[in-house]
Write a protein that holds these residues in place. Sequence first.
Motif, PDB file in Angstrom:
ATOM      1  N   LEU A 119       0.992  -1.265   0.075  1.00 27.38           N
ATOM      2  CA  LEU A 119      -0.188  -0.046  -0.137  1.00 27.38           C
ATOM      3  C   LEU A 119       0.770   1.158   0.006  1.00 27.38           C
ATOM      4  O   LEU A 119       0.736   2.152  -0.744  1.00 27.38           O
ATOM      5  N   ARG A 120       1.914   1.166   0.909  1.00 25.77           N
ATOM      6  CA  ARG A 120       2.674   2.438   0.796  1.00 25.77           C
ATOM      7  C   ARG A 120       3.373   2.796  -0.348  1.00 25.77           C
ATOM      8  O   ARG A 120       3.531   3.816  -0.829  1.00 25.77           O
ATOM      9  N   ASP A 121       3.769   1.753  -1.434  1.00 21.48           N
ATOM     10  CA  ASP A 121       4.464   1.754  -2.675  1.00 21.48           C
ATOM     11  C   ASP A 121       3.229   1.862  -3.599  1.00 21.48           C
ATOM     12  O   ASP A 121       3.784   2.112  -4.941  1.00 21.48           O
ATOM     13  N   ALA A 122       2.069   1.892  -3.458  1.00 20.71           N
ATOM     14  CA  ALA A 122       1.109   1.543  -4.562  1.00 20.71           C
ATOM     15  C   ALA A 122       1.114   3.165  -5.167  1.00 20.71           C
ATOM     16  O   ALA A 122       1.232   4.116  -4.711  1.00 20.71           O
ATOM     17  N   ILE A 123       0.779   2.861  -6.687  1.00 26.42           N
ATOM     18  CA  ILE A 123       0.784   4.264  -7.346  1.00 26.42           C
ATOM     19  C   ILE A 123      -0.585   4.548  -7.726  1.00 26.42           C
ATOM     20  O   ILE A 123      -1.013   5.839  -7.716  1.00 26.42           O
ATOM     21  N   THR A 124      -1.285   3.769  -8.310  1.00 27.19           N
ATOM     22  CA  THR A 124      -2.815   4.328  -8.734  1.00 27.19           C
ATOM     23  C   THR A 124      -3.734   4.173  -7.771  1.00 27.19           C
ATOM     24  O   THR A 124      -3.603   3.253  -6.766  1.00 27.19           O
ATOM     25  N   LEU A 125      -4.604   5.072  -7.812  1.00 27.34           N
ATOM     26  CA  LEU A 125      -5.805   4.975  -6.822  1.00 27.34           C
ATOM     27  C   LEU A 125      -6.401   3.634  -6.688  1.00 27.34           C
ATOM     28  O   LEU A 125      -6.986   3.269  -5.464  1.00 27.34           O
ATOM     29  N   GLU A 126      -6.676   2.831  -7.845  1.00 27.85           N
ATOM     30  CA  GLU A 126      -7.315   1.618  -7.755  1.00 27.85           C
ATOM     31  C   GLU A 126      -6.609   0.601  -6.898  1.00 27.85           C
ATOM     32  O   GLU A 126      -7.405  -0.037  -6.185  1.00 27.85           O
ATOM     33  N   GLU A 127      -5.224   0.620  -7.055  1.00 20.80           N
ATOM     34  CA  GLU A 127      -4.524  -0.149  -6.527  1.00 20.80           C
ATOM     35  C   GLU A 127      -4.546   0.164  -4.709  1.00 20.80           C
ATOM     36  O   GLU A 127      -4.400  -1.045  -4.127  1.00 20.80           O
ATOM     37  N   LYS A 128      -4.352   1.332  -4.533  1.00 14.65           N
ATOM     38  CA  LYS A 128      -4.491   1.672  -3.101  1.00 14.65           C
ATOM     39  C   LYS A 128      -5.618   1.435  -2.631  1.00 14.65           C
ATOM     40  O   LYS A 128      -5.794   0.994  -1.459  1.00 14.65           O
ATOM     41  N   ALA A 129      -6.737   1.659  -3.422  1.00 13.36           N
ATOM     42  CA  ALA A 129      -8.274   1.067  -2.767  1.00 13.36           C
ATOM     43  C   ALA A 129      -8.214  -0.130  -2.567  1.00 13.36           C
ATOM     44  O   ALA A 129      -8.837  -0.638  -1.423  1.00 13.36           O
ATOM     45  N   ARG A 130      -7.796  -1.197  -3.356  1.00  9.96           N
ATOM     46  CA  ARG A 130      -8.047  -2.472  -3.441  1.00  9.96           C
ATOM     47  C   ARG A 130      -7.008  -3.001  -2.187  1.00  9.96           C
ATOM     48  O   ARG A 130      -7.327  -3.732  -1.463  1.00  9.96           O
ATOM     49  N   LEU A 131      -5.761  -2.442  -2.033  1.00  2.00           N
ATOM     50  CA  LEU A 131      -4.925  -2.893  -0.803  1.00  2.00           C
ATOM     51  C   LEU A 131      -5.537  -2.302   0.356  1.00  2.00           C
ATOM     52  O   LEU A 131      -5.587  -3.150   1.505  1.00  2.00           O
ATOM     53  N   SER A 132      -5.917  -1.314   0.407  1.00  2.00           N
ATOM     54  CA  SER A 132      -6.569  -0.719   1.806  1.00  2.00           C
ATOM     55  C   SER A 132      -7.795  -1.646   2.333  1.00  2.00           C
ATOM     56  O   SER A 132      -7.822  -1.877   3.284  1.00  2.00           O
ATOM     57  N   SER A 133      -8.571  -2.146   1.130  1.00  2.00           N
ATOM     58  CA  SER A 133      -9.727  -2.921   1.436  1.00  2.00           C
ATOM     59  C   SER A 133      -9.201  -4.250   1.950  1.00  2.00           C
ATOM     60  O   SER A 133      -9.740  -4.977   2.955  1.00  2.00           O
TER      61      SER A 133
END
Length: 442
Positions: free
Chosen positions: A324-338
């Motif tokens: 999550l810390r290294d995620a770039i796209t909003l989609e990836e951040k949302a998925r990892l946060s979930s």
Amino acid sequence: MKFAAALMLMLPLIASGRVPLAKTEEEGEIWAVLVAGTEEWDEYRFEADICHAYQILSANGIPDDHIVVMMFDNIADNMVNPFPGKIFNSPTGDDVYAGVPKDYTGLQVNPENFFKVLRGDAEGLKGIGSGKVINSGPNDRIFISIEGFGDTGIFYFPRDLMRANDFANLVMELKQNNIFKEMMVYMGSSCSGSMFQDLFPDDIGFYALSAADLVETTYAAYCFDAPIYNCLGDIFGVSWMEDVDAKDPNTELLKENFEVAKERTYLSTVMQWGQKAIENEPVAAFMGSKGSYTSPPKNYSVEERKASVVPSRDVPLVNLQKRLRDAITLEEKARLSSEITALKNKRSMVKHVTEKIVLRVAGDEKLAQELMTRKQEKITAWDCYKDAVDAFHDNCLRLGKTTFATNVVPTLLNLCESGYNSDVIVQATKIVCVFPAIHNDH
């Protein structure tokens, strides 16, 4: 290709080539069983340890027909592995997966098959995996390395569990049947000392090291960010194996290997069990002999190790947090946060379920809280403990499939050791766990 290269030379490369050598000249033959009891990507380290152990034994001249490997085998070719077909056990080491036999994989990795392998029950394993078994005799030595998750008196296989008393009874059976002269076990799991306490006589040629004492958790080592976002080894496993890599097994004694492992596994207490006099034998007696040896991968200092360790049961969460810390796209951040939220919710759910089970059994909230935090270092109520754990495993959460639901197991032991009837505990799990048994991924 080395793992360190993929980390853009984060750490210096050190060659670790080996040359296969002749069989040990010790009396009798050496047989080995290597077991990784896990199946998820976040548990990479355990298969890496077992693969490394295979490379040591093979390089020391023990032939493949004397080595049985049991591992789920879904790490090297995992879709998220940034190094397809390869497994690394050290940032500066070579691929340890190359050439490893896949004797028993997937759900073939279970206590029943493990026991059959050690008994030499080829008939019972006909049509299962390679069918390879240990065909040892009264002058032979058996080496076992077993890595994964554990709890008090329990080692977890992918979908099942092995109890300490069952394993001890098997060893005694093998000794009575003259299956071995000496047996040595290195067990890398939390609470692994409880797998040996008061269960093995000191005169049957059995010797063991546990990665932890009776209640301690173990730690993962070499935990990195991109590109792997995972831990390459268990700190106990890499500690004893890197020492073997660096020394001549003909001259290093087992007690010296124990002392090194104990010093480097600084976050849990490495312990000896069984016939401790065996510690005066050379490493070669159980791991084979080599005529020459080369420089191993870099041995890291305590400070360097501390910078890369994670409590074993927290590895899935830490891996997600790093991604999550290294995620770039909003989609990836949302998925990892979930995913992180879901994991934390599962952990909260386990705690809540445990509280409800204990309260239903104990009938008192203050006593229930005490039973959930007490450290129980000895098992006497084996029958009750078996029934309680089986009930939770069958009715609530599959203990062999998760890394955090195992925290409930010490509480079940506390209930049994406090004198509560197993029927009451079993009934409580049925009442509280009204959902289908959950197969957790973390």
